[in-house]
Design a protein around this motif. Structure first.
Motif, short mmCIF file in Angstrom:
data_model
loop_
_atom_site.label_atom_id
_atom_site.label_comp_id
_atom_site.label_asym_id
_atom_site.label_seq_id
_atom_site.Cartn_x
_atom_site.Cartn_y
_atom_site.Cartn_z
N ARG A 44 45.59 39.30 25.29
CA ARG A 44 45.10 40.57 25.83
C ARG A 44 43.66 40.45 26.35
NH1 ARG A 44 47.93 45.25 24.53
NH2 ARG A 44 50.14 44.78 24.77
N GLU A 45 42.83 39.71 25.64
CA GLU A 45 41.43 39.56 26.08
C GLU A 45 41.35 38.81 27.40
OE1 GLU A 45 38.41 38.38 23.28
OE2 GLU A 45 39.71 38.92 21.60
N ILE A 46 42.17 37.76 27.52
CA ILE A 46 42.20 37.00 28.77
C ILE A 46 42.73 37.89 29.90
CG2 ILE A 46 43.20 35.01 29.96
CD1 ILE A 46 41.27 34.20 27.78
N GLU A 47 43.78 38.64 29.61
CA GLU A 47 44.37 39.53 30.61
C GLU A 47 43.34 40.55 31.09
OE1 GLU A 47 48.03 42.79 30.99
OE2 GLU A 47 47.71 41.70 29.12
N SER A 48 42.57 41.11 30.16
CA SER A 48 41.53 42.09 30.51
C SER A 48 40.45 41.46 31.38
CB SER A 48 40.92 42.65 29.23
OG SER A 48 39.81 43.48 29.51
N ALA A 49 40.05 40.23 31.05
CA ALA A 49 39.01 39.55 31.84
C ALA A 49 39.49 39.30 33.26
CB ALA A 49 38.64 38.23 31.17
N LEU A 50 40.73 38.85 33.41
CA LEU A 50 41.28 38.60 34.75
C LEU A 50 41.38 39.89 35.55
CD1 LEU A 50 44.07 35.98 33.90
CD2 LEU A 50 41.80 35.56 34.86
N HIS A 51 41.79 40.97 34.88
CA HIS A 51 41.89 42.27 35.56
C HIS A 51 40.52 42.70 36.09
CE1 HIS A 51 43.53 46.32 36.31
NE2 HIS A 51 42.32 46.73 35.94
N GLU A 52 39.49 42.58 35.26
CA GLU A 52 38.14 42.96 35.69
C GLU A 52 37.66 42.10 36.85
OE1 GLU A 52 35.64 42.66 32.28
OE2 GLU A 52 36.72 44.18 31.13
#
Length: 587
Positions: free
Chosen positions: A192-200
């Motif tokens: 989830r943290e990686i997914e959030s970083a990529l989204h940003e």
């Protein structure tokens, strides 16, 4: 003693591995060290030794070297991503996950990697677009046709540079997104943290390009046109689904709506939609993302097309019982509030033969609808006309303005000509449109007119004559209109000013709506709520909200409380005041 010696050994070992190994090999050796120490603890050492020993490995092999490994030249994170080394990236993720600073470091590095790649894509699309393109609207310019060697198509000009840049930019962004989506699933296990970083990161990349709303709309436009080669309906739908993921990152959705409305209108008016189902499917996707209000006027355009089709059927039946005009016409009746080009359409003096046809339809339409007013938009029409040259006759497809110009030469002798000023004063076509249409007829691929003196650009001092010597192997010819140049900086500034003006009205309307419901709010709470409600269309500036609040206070819709930090809604005053707030969703 074991722990002291182990710590001394792994300090040295870390430096040795960094000096002799690339990043993937370093991670493999570290993983082997962890496995070996765990096995040694399980078989030989006391169980209480395992935890402190593992901490020594984590500190000296991982924590001290997180950034060093990620930034290793030719083998760090970026090269592993470039070469799709999923196994190595997965090992990096598993090892980094074991230490507290590991995931934050990886998260920052991935975000920086996406931003760097995205900025390169943006810079590649930022070249100046000064060339002129040819086409009726500026879409692709194709010649519709007789059969020549089994083929029926010819090009009147290349695609506009803007379109090519837009297609490449969106395709590159989609390619980058696909790459990191696959790595997120296979290497980073949907963390989830990686997914959030990529989204940003992708949100930043998309919004760093101030032309992103236009580019995304152009990409969708190209995929919804008729005549796409090599793409099935399923493939087009998949591409559009991916495009919606890029659209989600866009903060200026109202700017996208402006461009999309223009492109959709041209597809509908020129009959270029790949299918009604595909268009409505795209509208459904946009409605899911942004709500009904976003697509309300777009759906109104489809409704106008259906009603116009029914009206034309009734008109043709009406003509069966009366004397029909010499020229058969097909009319699209557009509701002025739905369509983007109905407020400032260029007009001209129509020839008598076209005036009779337009008056016939106008009388029929107004007899069925009382209280309505029709305003003709000749700049949006096109005409099929047969022209006779010395060699043969040709069926020309030209714009309405093009026909108005050609009819001025109908009764001229072979060596007679008309000056630019004579054409303009007779037709009353605005100068910008007249120059473009004369260029199309006299300077482009199919020279139906001759320009004196010859040249690429049209000047007010030029004169024109009919080109009796024109020859072409095709019976049917589409004379594509030279499009207006890509938006200049001044035009882009004007577009931005119109968008800002619309946003001003929307912010004011939202403030009144919120305050009418809440009656009393602090300034910060009001800013947060207005921002939340408008986020689906654009990201309002807090300073802009503050200016709108001041304006509403001056107009006595709101009042500032004594604490100077909150506002009251003036219900009685607002209810008695004339409605001066208009939500301007369209052009």
């Amino acid at each position: 003693a074991v722990l002291r010696e182990s710590e001394k050994f792994y300090k040295t070992e870390a430096q040795r591995l960094l000096a002799t190994c690339d990043a993937p090999e370093f991670l493999r050796r570290v993983e082997v060290r962890f496995q070996a120490e765990k096995s040694r603890t399980d078989h030989y050492l006391h169980s209480q030794t395992g935890t402190p020993l593992r901490k020594i490995l984590e500190e000296h092999l991982l924590i001290d070297n997180l950034s060093t490994v990620i930034e290793m030249p030719n083998s760090g994170l970026d090269p592993m991503v470039d070469l799709d080394k999923v196994e190595d990236l997965n090992r990096l993720y598993r090892l980094f996950e074991t230490v507290p600073p590991g995931l934050p470091t990886l998260r920052r590095a991935l975000k920086a990697s996406v931003l760097r790649r995205g900025k390169e894509i943006n810079q590649a699309s930022a070249c100046t677009e000064n060339g002129e393109a040819t086409d009726a609207d500026p879409d692709k310019a194709e010649t519709e046709t007789g059969k020549v060697n089994g083929k029926a198509k010819g090009r009147a000009g290349g695609q506009p540079q803007t379109l090519m840049l837009a297609l490449k930019w969106v395709q590159d962004i989609l390619g980058l997104k696909d790459k990191f989506d696959r790595l997120e699933k296979e290497a980073f296990l949907c963390n989830r943290e990686i997914e959030s970083a990529l989204h940003e990161a992708f949100e930043d990349v998309v919004n760093l390009n101030d032309k992103a709303p236009e580019f995304i709309s152009l990409f969708i436009d190209e995929n919804l046109k008729k005549g796409l080669k090599g793409k099935t309906d399923v493939e087009v739908d998949i591409v559009l689904d991916k495009t919606i993921t890029v659209f989600r990152y866009l903060t200026e959705k109202d700017a996208f709506e402006r461009y999309y409305k223009n492109h959709l209108a041209k597809r509908l008016l020129y009959g270029r939609s790949v299918s009604d189902d595909a268009e409505r499917g795209m509208l459904a996707k946009l409605k899911i993302e942004c709500g009904y209000q976003f697509t309300q006027k777009l759906e109104g355009m489809f409704q106008d097309m259906k009603i116009s089709s029914d009206t034309m059927q009734a008109y043709r039946k009406h003509l069966e019982n009366t004397t029909a005009p010499n020229v058969e016409i097909s009319v699209t009746v557009m509701t002025s509030t739905f369509w983007p080009m109905t407020h400032s359409g260029a007009t001209c003096v129509l020839p008598e033969i076209l005036t009779k046809s337009s008056k016939s339809f106008e009388q029929f339409y107004l007899s069925r609808h009382s209280g309505r007013r029709l305003k003709w938009q000749p700049s949006l029409g096109n005409v099929d006309v047969r022209a006779r040259f010395k060699a043969r006759k040709h069926d020309l497809n030209v714009s309405t303005f093009g026909l108005v110009i050609l009819l001025l030469f109908e009764n001229l002798g072979e060596n007679e000509f008309l000056t630019y000023e004579e054409i303009q004063s007779t037709s009353m076509i605005p100068h910008g449109d007249l120059k473009r249409h004369l260029q199309s007829l006299a300077c482009a691929k199919y020279k139906i007119l001759k320009k004196h003196p010859p040249g690429r650009d049209v000047q007010p001092s030029d004169s024109f004559s009919f080109n009796d010597d024109f020859t072409c192997s095709m019976q049917k010819i589409k004379v594509s209109t030279v499009s207006a140049k890509v938006e200049t900086m001044e035009e882009r500034k004007e577009t931005r000013e119109r968008i800002d003006e619309e946003r001003h009205y929307q912010i004011e309307a939202c403030i009144v709506r919120v305050m009418k419901d809440r009656k009393h709010m602090t300034h910060n709470d009001l800013v947060i709520e207005v921002t939340r409600q408008l986020a689906s269309r654009f990201q309002p500036n807090p300073q802009g909200i503050k200016k709108c609040v001041e304006n509403l206070i001056d107009r006595e819709y709101l009042e500032r409380c004594e604490d100077r930090k909150s506002y009251n809604y003036l219900a009685q005053k607002a209810s008695n005041s004339p409605p001066r707030l208009v939500v301007a969703w369209g052009n």
